[in-house]
Design an enzyme around this catalytic site. Structure first.
Site, PDB file in Angstrom:
ATOM      1  CG  HIS A 190      94.636  25.488  93.842  1.00 44.24           C
ATOM      2  ND1 HIS A 190      95.713  26.105  94.442  1.00 44.24           N
ATOM      3  CD2 HIS A 190      94.421  26.151  92.682  1.00 44.24           C
ATOM      4  CE1 HIS A 190      96.135  27.105  93.681  1.00 44.24           C
ATOM      5  NE2 HIS A 190      95.368  27.146  92.598  1.00 44.24           N
ATOM      6  CD  GLU A 212      96.227  24.318  97.475  1.00 41.54           C
ATOM      7  OE1 GLU A 212      96.389  25.435  96.962  1.00 41.54           O
ATOM      8  OE2 GLU A 212      96.244  23.266  96.805  1.00 41.54           O
ATOM      9  CB  CYS A 261      98.274  26.798  90.870  1.00 37.37           C
ATOM     10  SG  CYS A 261      97.389  28.015  89.856  1.00 37.37           S
TER      11      CYS A 261
END
Length: 222
Positions: free
Chosen positions: A194, A196, A86
């Protein structure tokens, strides 16, 4: 695997990224943007999402000129692995480690939702945990995720197999549905979604976990 996770003023996904690395057994060191060197023995640098320096000037532009930026550039130039997610993708572009630019979303709105990605290549440590053509669900949360590049650069990225992920249903207007790209040596990955945030079942999905597991395997002793 030793990971260094960078924090800038305005980063808000640095802890998430550190937790994901730790979740697959990596040793993580948190690095402040004013540091001038990476920890000894670093295998991979993680540049997290957020709004570094409030996204002033251009997203990632000020972070790309922080004291730690030179160390990251030297690390990448020496063959080190770097993951930018990002805002981290925006920083990598501003640092010149990846080509192109991230523009305002085509609908001029901030977008925060799960999206479906298609894995375009397994030919990198970042994507080795996926089968080419696999579809995965990963969240996005950005206002400036519209990837663009000149026609020659786009043709080179696609011809060299350096598009890592594409959007199945393009949410932001990115050229060629690009969600993530690799450097020429395939050791630098920038992506807007994302992984994660799709690491644990408590996130509502675990499709991002394979990225971190693949990296651990890539650094495992032969």
């Amino acid at each position: 695997m030793k990971a260094a996770v960078i924090t800038f003023p305005g980063s808000n996904c640095d802890r998430d990224l550190a937790v994901a690395f730790e979740g697959v057994g990596a040793q993580v060191t948190r690095v402040w943007h004013k540091d001038t060197a990476l920890p000894a023995g670093t295998d991979i640098v993680g540049i997290p999402g957020g709004f570094s320096f409030g996204d002033y000037l251009r997203c990632g532009a000020i972070a790309a000129r922080s004291p730690i930026a030179r160390a990251i550039t030297d690390f990448a130039s020496g063959g080190g692995h770097v993951l930018g997610i990002c805002n981290g993708f925006q920083v990598l572009v501003e640092m010149g480690l990846l080509p192109g630019a991230l523009l305002r979303n085509a609908n001029l709105k901030y977008i925060c939702k799960p999206v479906t990605l298609r894995v375009e290549t397994a030919g990198s440590g970042f994507t080795a945990g996926y089968a080419p053509g696999a579809q995965i669900t990963v969240p996005i949360a950005h206002h400036d995720g519209n990837y663009t590049a000149d026609p020659e650069t786009l043709a080179r990225l696609q011809g060299d197999g350096r598009v890592a992920f594409r959007y199945v249903d393009n949410p932001n207007g990115s050229a060629a549905d690009i969600a993530g790209i690799l450097s020429e040596n395939r050791r630098v990955l920038g992506m807007m979604p994302h992984p994660e945030r799709a690491f644990s079942a408590v996130h509502g999905g675990t499709d991002g976990r394979a990225m971190f597991e693949g990296l651990i395997s890539a650094f495992a002793p032969a």
